[in-house]
Design an enzyme around this catalytic site. Structure first.
Site, PDB file in Angstrom:
ATOM      1  N   THR A 401      16.419   9.006  50.287  1.00 56.24           N
ATOM      2  CA  THR A 401      15.436   8.020  50.736  1.00 56.24           C
ATOM      3  C   THR A 401      16.162   6.875  51.443  1.00 56.24           C
ATOM      4  OG1 THR A 401      14.021   8.626  48.884  1.00 56.24           O
ATOM      5  CG2 THR A 401      13.520   6.539  49.910  1.00 56.24           C
ATOM      6  N   THR A 419      10.876   8.077  52.928  1.00 55.44           N
ATOM      7  CA  THR A 419      11.539   9.211  52.262  1.00 55.44           C
ATOM      8  C   THR A 419      11.072  10.572  52.782  1.00 55.44           C
ATOM      9  OG1 THR A 419      12.029  10.125  50.069  1.00 55.44           O
ATOM     10  CG2 THR A 419       9.777   9.391  50.416  1.00 55.44           C
ATOM     11  N   SER A 468       4.864   8.199  43.080  1.00 55.15           N
ATOM     12  CA  SER A 468       6.167   7.803  43.609  1.00 55.15           C
ATOM     13  C   SER A 468       6.802   6.761  42.703  1.00 55.15           C
ATOM     14  CB  SER A 468       5.984   7.216  45.004  1.00 55.15           C
ATOM     15  OG  SER A 468       7.182   6.628  45.457  1.00 55.15           O
ATOM     16  N   SER A 469       8.098   6.546  42.930  1.00 56.41           N
ATOM     17  CA  SER A 469       8.804   5.457  42.252  1.00 56.41           C
ATOM     18  C   SER A 469       9.282   4.413  43.255  1.00 56.41           C
ATOM     19  CB  SER A 469      10.021   6.007  41.513  1.00 56.41           C
ATOM     20  OG  SER A 469       9.618   6.963  40.578  1.00 56.41           O
ATOM     21  N   GLY A 489      16.660   6.415  45.270  1.00 51.62           N
ATOM     22  CA  GLY A 489      17.186   6.737  43.936  1.00 51.62           C
ATOM     23  C   GLY A 489      16.191   7.432  43.036  1.00 51.62           C
ATOM     24  N   GLY A 490      15.129   8.027  43.604  1.00 54.35           N
ATOM     25  CA  GLY A 490      14.153   8.718  42.762  1.00 54.35           C
ATOM     26  C   GLY A 490      13.565   7.750  41.750  1.00 54.35           C
TER      27      GLY A 490
HETATM   28  N1  GLU Z   1      10.380  10.971  46.187  1.00 56.84           N
HETATM   29  C1  GLU Z   1      10.851   9.798  45.542  1.00 56.84           C
HETATM   30  C2  GLU Z   1       9.696   8.872  45.246  1.00 56.84           C
HETATM   31  O1  GLU Z   1       8.798   8.764  46.009  1.00 56.84           O
HETATM   32  C3  GLU Z   1      11.845   9.060  46.346  1.00 56.84           C
HETATM   33  C4  GLU Z   1      13.006   9.932  46.663  1.00 56.84           C
HETATM   34  C5  GLU Z   1      14.273   9.485  46.094  1.00 56.84           C
HETATM   35  O2  GLU Z   1      14.718   8.374  46.330  1.00 56.84           O
HETATM   36  O3  GLU Z   1      14.867  10.300  45.393  1.00 56.84           O
HETATM   37  O4  GLU Z   1       9.687   8.225  44.264  1.00 56.84           O
END
Ligand code: GLU
Length: 586
Positions: A401, A419, A468-469, A489-490
């Site tokens: 991201t 992302t 999402s995060s 960072g998910g």
């Molecule tokens: N898909 C993740 C989210 O929307 C972001 C991706 C990532 O930074 O790993 O929370």
């Protein structure tokens, strides 16, 4: 009765020997405007837009398309994002949702195997056509331009810096070379990806080599000429649907109707006060704002003083994140499908209710008047633990991201996290069109129901947006932007932004120190610390006395942040030393 008791620190403060990451970020300073992105070429393109009279909205758009070229595995036109914008003239913060949507063919059990267990996350679940959501980034930025653009640039003109780089070629950075090497097997499975990212001998492009993205240049040129309809229904749309439906691995069923139906949504900005500052971030379908603000509201019950980072504080910072994460897993999903008690989750009343779930009596004693209060709090905690135990689905993520932070001369501020989910998303490039399709649907919980068969809020479903995060945030002081911050960072994004805010506001660290300082993350199952921080054995042993399981992890996040000092009128910008971020202003 409870009361707010000043948190006097008696604990031995275990200082971090030479604490931080080896590399310390240097903050850039400026007086009028600042851009921070994950790559110097994107920062410079955005800065040029600002210098020529464009505003923060225009600059963010130009930066995104350049990032699509130079960081092709992190974000772009095949993905989605959330845009938080402070419009200085209107004195208003708007939060726009450009999150990917599941096609109408999506089903709750789409990521389950025949035996009812989830398809393993890496590489099977995230690869191919099935996890691809309908991309939102292009429509999101068209909306940003329509609502906030300065008028100095047409939407089409803002593609130009990216087109030039894509067609003339650009130098592969160490970070991109690393990602290409990590993902070469996934990329090698698909013709379009192999032809773009691997050389004739099958090896990926290496650091210092030149990568040319003619296909992406063609995509951008066609949109310049024909508008976004060509992506959401025309020639490019057909190519997207074809790529998803005929994938050699994990076919999906996205249709042209799914693409045509995509809409950007303005969501109510979620904000709360924290020790006199106002923090605004992205509400559902992102869990960013509610989780960040719930953790901060619980922390606000304690008096945190500026000092060296020590195990006691690290434990407290992590405990409040754990509690907020439990609520996140229980409540957060797509607000169009699930009712989410956002205002309650970030209220002070809820913070008092939930602080009881702190495991360590030493913290609770600081908040409750006498020992009986502590005992009943601990009893209450036992009940809460049972009620709020998360469903057991481990958070999974990737170091990917991208985040863009910009402030312009008029005082507008853009905080934009964007992302394609995993590094190189689904692994599939739309052949001939040069962009990677996301795998955002793997942000859904793969197990759609709890033990009693009740649907969990983040279950996959037709037309739904996965939780999402991403936590693009703006912190205000006296009504003016003070901090613009966000990170990849998910699900560790939330804790990453939490750490930044606590270091800046509570520890009063300068921006470059705050961005380099070790991060402590809790996502419900363990207190995670960065292995790169070289914490001393004494620090870790003290940390382990606070009742949280400990886990070391690699670098966490890639923050791009701005701090605006209203007294000196200096604007500071810093990219994360964990990545290749670059800040520049004027
Ligand atoms: N898909 C993740 C989210 O929307 C972001 C991706 C990532 O930074 O790993 O929370």
């Amino acid at each position: 009765m409870t009361f707010r008791n000043p948190f006097v620190v008696f604990a031995v403060s275990l200082l971090l020997a030479a604490s931080l990451l080896n590399q310390i970020a240097d903050a850039a300073t400026a007086n009028k405007a600042m851009v921070v992105t994950a790559d110097d070429r994107a920062t410079k393109a955005a800065l040029e837009v600002l210098r020529a009279g464009g505003n923060a909205a225009d600059a963010a758009i130009a930066a995104q398309w350049v990032l699509n070229v130079v960081e092709p595995g992190s974000s772009g036109i095949g993905g989605g994002g959330f845009f938080v914008y402070y419009d200085a003239a209107a004195d208003q913060t708007v939060t726009l949702d450009g999150r990917e949507k599941a096609p109408m063919s999506a089903a709750p059990g789409m990521f389950l195997r025949e035996d009812g267990t989830p398809v393993p996350f890496y590489p099977d679940r995230i690869t191919g056509g099935l996890p691809v959501g309908v991309p939102g980034a292009l429509k999101l930025l068209e909306e940003v331009h329509r609502r906030f653009g300065s008028g100095k640039y047409s939407f089409a003109a803002l593609f130009q810096p990216a087109i030039d780089l894509a067609e003339n070629g650009f130098t592969v950075t160490p970070r991109l070379a690393g990602f290409l090497d990590d993902e070469k097997d996934r990329l090698g499975r698909f013709d379009g990806s192999r032809r773009l990212f691997l050389k004739a001998d099958g090896t990926p492009y290496r650091e210092g080599e030149t990568l040319i993205m003619t296909g992406l240049g063609k995509t951008f040129r066609l949109i310049q000429k024909e508008g976004t309809g060509v992506f959401y229904g025309g020639q490019i749309g057909k190519a997207i649907v074809d790529t998803v439906q005929t994938a050699v691995f994990n076919r999906g069923s996205m249709t042209l109707e799914d693409l045509a139906a995509y809409e950007v949504v303005e969501r109510a900005a979620v904000s709360a006060d924290y020790r006199g500052f106002k923090i605004v971030s992205m509400g559902p379908p992102s869990s960013g704002a509610t989780t960040l603000l719930e953790a901060l509201k619980i922390l606000e019950l304690f008096d945190v003083r500026p000092r060296e980072i020590n195990a006691e504080d690290a434990a407290l910072f992590s405990a409040v994140q754990r509690i907020a994460f439990e609520d996140r897993n229980k409540w957060l999903g797509d607000p169009d499908f699930t009712e989410i008690p956002a205002a309650r989750l970030i209220s002070e009343a809820h913070a008092w209710e939930r602080v009881r779930a702190i495991r360590d009596g030493r913290f609770l004693k600081k908040l409750f008047e006498d020992v009986n209060d502590v005992l009943s709090a601990l009893e209450e905690q036992a009940k809460m633990e049972k009620l709020t135990r998360p469903s057991g689905i481990a958070a999974e993520d990737s170091p990917n991201t991208s985040h863009i932070s910009i402030v312009d001369e008029q005082g507008n501020a853009a905080s934009f996290t964007t992302t394609i989910e995993a590094v190189f998303g689904s692994g599939m490039v739309v052949e001939g069109w040069g962009f990677v399709l996301n795998n955002e649907l793997t942000d859904f919980d793969p197990i759609p129901a709890d033990g009693e068969g009740r649907a969990v809020p983040n279950a996959p479903g037709p037309g739904k947006r996965p939780r999402s995060s991403m936590t693009p945030a703006i912190v205000f002081k006296d009504g003016k932007p003070l901090i613009i911050v966000g990170s990849p960072g998910g699900s560790a994004i939330i804790g990453t932004v939490f750490n930044m805010i606590v270091y800046l506001l509570d520890y009063q660290m300068p921006l470059d120190k705050a961005i380099a300082a070790p991060r402590f993350i809790h996502r419900g199952d363990a207190l995670e610390y960065e292995s790169s921080a070289n914490l001393s054995p004494e620090f870790l042993s003290e940390l382990s006395t606070y009742g949280e399981a400990l886990r070391s992890r690699r670098l966490t996040g890639n923050v791009q942040a701005i701090y605006i000092d209203s007294t000196t009128r200096l604007i500071y910008g810093a990219g994360d030393p964990r990545g290749e971020g670059f800040a520049e202003g004027y």
